[in-house]
Design an enzyme around this catalytic site. Structure first.
Site, PDB file in Angstrom:
ATOM      1  CD  GLN A   1       2.317   3.746   9.714  1.00 14.03           C
ATOM      2  OE1 GLN A   1       1.577   4.487   9.085  1.00 14.03           O
ATOM      3  NE2 GLN A   1       3.273   4.216  10.483  1.00 14.03           N
TER       4      GLN A   1
ATOM      5  CG  HIS B   1      -6.158  -1.376   8.828  1.00 14.74           C
ATOM      6  ND1 HIS B   1      -5.708  -0.739   9.943  1.00 14.74           N
ATOM      7  CD2 HIS B   1      -6.610  -0.414   7.999  1.00 14.74           C
ATOM      8  CE1 HIS B   1      -5.908   0.547   9.799  1.00 14.74           C
ATOM      9  NE2 HIS B   1      -6.446   0.781   8.627  1.00 14.74           N
TER      10      HIS B   1
ATOM     11  NE  ARG C   1       8.464  20.786   4.368  1.00 16.82           N
ATOM     12  CZ  ARG C   1       9.771  20.930   4.541  1.00 16.82           C
ATOM     13  NH1 ARG C   1      10.566  21.003   3.496  1.00 16.82           N
ATOM     14  NH2 ARG C   1      10.269  21.004   5.750  1.00 16.82           N
TER      15      ARG C   1
ATOM     16  CG  HIS D   1      -7.852   4.482   0.762  1.00 18.82           C
ATOM     17  ND1 HIS D   1      -8.150   4.198   2.072  1.00 18.82           N
ATOM     18  CD2 HIS D   1      -8.960   5.069   0.255  1.00 18.82           C
ATOM     19  CE1 HIS D   1      -9.386   4.606   2.333  1.00 18.82           C
ATOM     20  NE2 HIS D   1      -9.889   5.138   1.243  1.00 18.82           N
TER      21      HIS D   1
ATOM     22  NE  ARG E   1      -7.802   7.793   3.952  1.00 20.87           N
ATOM     23  CZ  ARG E   1      -8.694   7.404   4.857  1.00 20.87           C
ATOM     24  NH1 ARG E   1      -9.800   8.097   5.043  1.00 20.87           N
ATOM     25  NH2 ARG E   1      -8.467   6.341   5.598  1.00 20.87           N
TER      26      ARG E   1
ATOM     27  CB  THR F   1      -5.783   4.739   9.076  1.00 20.49           C
ATOM     28  OG1 THR F   1      -5.736   3.731   8.061  1.00 20.49           O
ATOM     29  CG2 THR F   1      -5.820   4.061  10.435  1.00 20.49           C
ATOM     30  CB  THR F   2      -9.764   2.102   6.874  1.00 19.71           C
ATOM     31  OG1 THR F   2      -9.237   2.747   5.723  1.00 19.71           O
ATOM     32  CG2 THR F   2     -11.137   1.585   6.578  1.00 19.71           C
TER      33      THR F   2
ATOM     34  CG  ASN G   1      -1.866   1.104   1.292  1.00 13.95           C
ATOM     35  OD1 ASN G   1      -1.479   2.234   0.986  1.00 13.95           O
ATOM     36  ND2 ASN G   1      -3.089   0.852   1.658  1.00 13.95           N
TER      37      ASN G   1
ATOM     38  NE  ARG H   1      -7.139  12.023   5.261  1.00  9.61           N
ATOM     39  CZ  ARG H   1      -7.815  11.228   6.084  1.00  9.61           C
ATOM     40  NH1 ARG H   1      -7.194  10.315   6.774  1.00  9.61           N
ATOM     41  NH2 ARG H   1      -9.106  11.356   6.236  1.00  9.61           N
ATOM     42  CG  HIS H   2      -3.113   9.117   1.467  1.00  9.80           C
ATOM     43  ND1 HIS H   2      -3.897   8.374   0.627  1.00  9.80           N
ATOM     44  CD2 HIS H   2      -3.527   8.857   2.725  1.00  9.80           C
ATOM     45  CE1 HIS H   2      -4.770   7.677   1.360  1.00  9.80           C
ATOM     46  NE2 HIS H   2      -4.582   7.954   2.626  1.00  9.80           N
TER      47      HIS H   2
ATOM     48  CD  GLU I   1      -7.621  -5.606   2.354  1.00  9.36           C
ATOM     49  OE1 GLU I   1      -7.692  -5.355   1.139  1.00  9.36           O
ATOM     50  OE2 GLU I   1      -6.882  -4.994   3.137  1.00  9.36           O
TER      51      GLU I   1
ATOM     52  CG  HIS J   1       1.474   4.399   4.553  1.00 11.32           C
ATOM     53  ND1 HIS J   1       0.820   4.797   5.680  1.00 11.32           N
ATOM     54  CD2 HIS J   1       0.813   3.322   4.070  1.00 11.32           C
ATOM     55  CE1 HIS J   1      -0.207   3.972   5.881  1.00 11.32           C
ATOM     56  NE2 HIS J   1      -0.229   3.080   4.923  1.00 11.32           N
TER      57      HIS J   1
ATOM     58  CD  GLU K   1      -6.940  -0.009   0.439  1.00 13.86           C
ATOM     59  OE1 GLU K   1      -6.897   1.076   1.046  1.00 13.86           O
ATOM     60  OE2 GLU K   1      -6.312  -0.992   0.800  1.00 13.86           O
TER      61      GLU K   1
HETATM   62  N1  PXP Z   1      -6.166  -2.600   3.550  1.00 12.92           N
HETATM   63  C1  PXP Z   1      -7.064  -1.593   3.641  1.00 12.92           C
HETATM   64  C2  PXP Z   1      -8.445  -1.830   3.148  1.00 12.92           C
HETATM   65  C3  PXP Z   1      -6.699  -0.329   4.162  1.00 12.92           C
HETATM   66  O1  PXP Z   1      -7.616   0.648   4.241  1.00 12.92           O
HETATM   67  C4  PXP Z   1      -5.368  -0.139   4.558  1.00 12.92           C
HETATM   68  C5  PXP Z   1      -4.937   1.210   5.062  1.00 12.92           C
HETATM   69  O2  PXP Z   1      -5.028   2.150   4.051  1.00 12.92           O
HETATM   70  C6  PXP Z   1      -4.464  -1.206   4.447  1.00 12.92           C
HETATM   71  C7  PXP Z   1      -4.894  -2.434   3.955  1.00 12.92           C
HETATM   72  C8  PXP Z   1      -3.031  -1.088   4.861  1.00 12.92           C
HETATM   73  O3  PXP Z   1      -2.981  -0.863   6.222  1.00 12.92           O
HETATM   74  P1  PXP Z   1      -1.577  -0.498   6.917  1.00 12.92           P
HETATM   75  O4  PXP Z   1      -1.118   0.776   6.307  1.00 12.92           O
HETATM   76  O5  PXP Z   1      -1.931  -0.380   8.348  1.00 12.92           O
HETATM   77  O6  PXP Z   1      -0.649  -1.623   6.611  1.00 12.92           O
END
Ligand code: PXP
Length: 258
Positions: A233, A210, A17, A41, A43, A98-99, A6, A47-48, A147, A9, A68
Site C-alpha cells: 500500500q 502489513h 475500471r 495475494h 484472493r 485487507t488481511t 506487493n 478482487r485484485h 511472516e 494495489h 499469498e
Molecule cells: N503481507 C501480507 C501477508 C499481506 O496480506 C499484505 C497485504 O496484502 C501485505 C504483506 C502488504 O501489506 P500492505 O499493503 O499494508 O503493505
C-alpha cells in the site's frame, strides 16, 4: 534486508475500471528490477490480482514470486498448479478490506493445505500474529518461513504519530489516552522482536509485513532477525507522487539504512 513489493494495489486500480490499465505485468517487471521479490495475494473473490497475473509474472519476472493465498482447497490447487517459489498462507474473510490478523494455526483446513504444499516442495510461509506460541506452532507445522503480522503495530503507530484519530479512518478501540497507546506500542514491538528471535532460534526464516510505510518501517528494521519485508500500500500510494521506481528505491534505502 530484502524487499518484496506487493503488487495487489496496482491491480486494485485496474479492477476499478476493468480495463487492463495499469498493466500489472508491466508494473511487476519494473518492480522486479528494483526489489528482491514480487508478492501477490490472489484472493478467493479475485478482487485484485488473479491467476492470469500470477501466470504472467511467473513466466516473465526473474524474481522470486511469493503467492499469498488462503487455505481454501481451490486456492491450494491453484498454488500447486502454478508452483510459485513461495506460498504464504494467510487468513481470508470475504468482507475484510485487507488481511486483519494472523492465521489460526489450529485450523484443520490449514493443516491439509500445508500437507499438500509440502508434497509439492513449495517453500512455505505462515502469516502469524507476533506471539511465541504461534511461532512454536508454525515451526511444528513445518513452515520454512514465518511472516509476522505488523498490522497492529502499524495501527498503533498511526494512532500515536499521525492525525488518523481525527479522521473517519480512526479505529475506535485505539481511542485511548496517549500513555496507554505508548504502552501498547512498546508491547507490540517487544512481541515482534521476541517472536522474530524465537523463530530465528528455531531455524525459521522471518519476514514481516502489513501496514509498513516510510515512517514506521524504521522500528521494524531494528529487529535483526527479520530478513524480509513485504510492502504494498505505502509504496504504491507514494508512486502516485514520485513514480514507482523512486518509491521502491526510497523504501529500499530506508530498510537498508542500519
Ligand atoms: N503481507 C501480507 C501477508 C499481506 O496480506 C499484505 C497485504 O496484502 C501485505 C504483506 C502488504 O501489506 P500492505 O499493503 O499494508 O503493505
Amino acid at each position: 534486508m530484502l524487499l518484496g513489493v506487493n503488487i495487489d494495489h496496482i491491480a486494485v486500480l485496474r479492477e476499478a475500471r476493468k480495463v487492463d490499465d495499469p498493466n500489472v505485468l508491466e508494473a511487476a517487471l519494473l518492480c522486479a528490477n528494483l526489489c528482491d521479490q514480487i508478492t501477490l495475494h490472489v484472493r478467493e473473490d479475485r478482487r485484485h490480482t488473479n491467476e492470469k497475473d500470477l501466470e504472467n509474472i511467473l513466466n516473465f519476472c526473474k524474481n522470486i514470486v511469493n503467492l499469498e493465498c488462503s487455505s481454501d482447497e481451490k486456492m491450494i490447487e491453484l498454488a500447486c498448479k502454478f508452483k510459485p517459489h513461495r506460498i504464504t498462507l494467510v487468513p481470508e474473510k470475504r468482507e475484510e478490506l485487507t488481511t486483519e490478523g494472523g492465521l489460526n494455526l489450529e485450523n484443520a483446513k490449514l493443516k491439509t493445505a500445508i500437507k499438500k504444499l509440502k508434497q509439492q516442495k513449495i517453500e512455505l510461509s505462515l502469516f502469524i500474529d507476533p506471539n511465541l506460541e504461534d511461532v512454536k506452532k508454525a515451526s511444528y507445522l513445518g513452515a520454512d518461513f514465518i511472516e509476522l503480522h505488523t498490522g497492529h503495530f502499524a495501527n498503533l503507530y498511526n494512532a500515536l504519530f499521525s492525525n488518523i484519530l481525527k479522521t473517519p479512518y480512526a479505529i475506535k478501540e485505539l481511542d485511548l489516552p496517549r500513555t496507554q497507546l505508548e504502552e501498547k506500542f512498546k508491547l507490540e514491538l517487544e512481541k515482534l522482536a521476541n517472536s522474530a528471535k524465537l523463530a530465528h532460534e528455531l531455524k525459521l526464516k522471518v519476514a514481516a509485513g502489513h501496514g509498513l510505510n516510510y515512517k514506521n518501517v524504521k522500528y521494524i528494521t531494528q529487529i535483526t532477525e527479520i530478513c524480509e519485508l513485504n510492502i504494498g500500500q505505502s509504496i504504491v500510494a507514494r508512486s502516485i507522487f514520485v513514480g514507482l521506481e523512486r518509491a521502491i528505491l526510497e523504501m529500499k534505502a530506508l530498510i537498508n539504512e542500519n
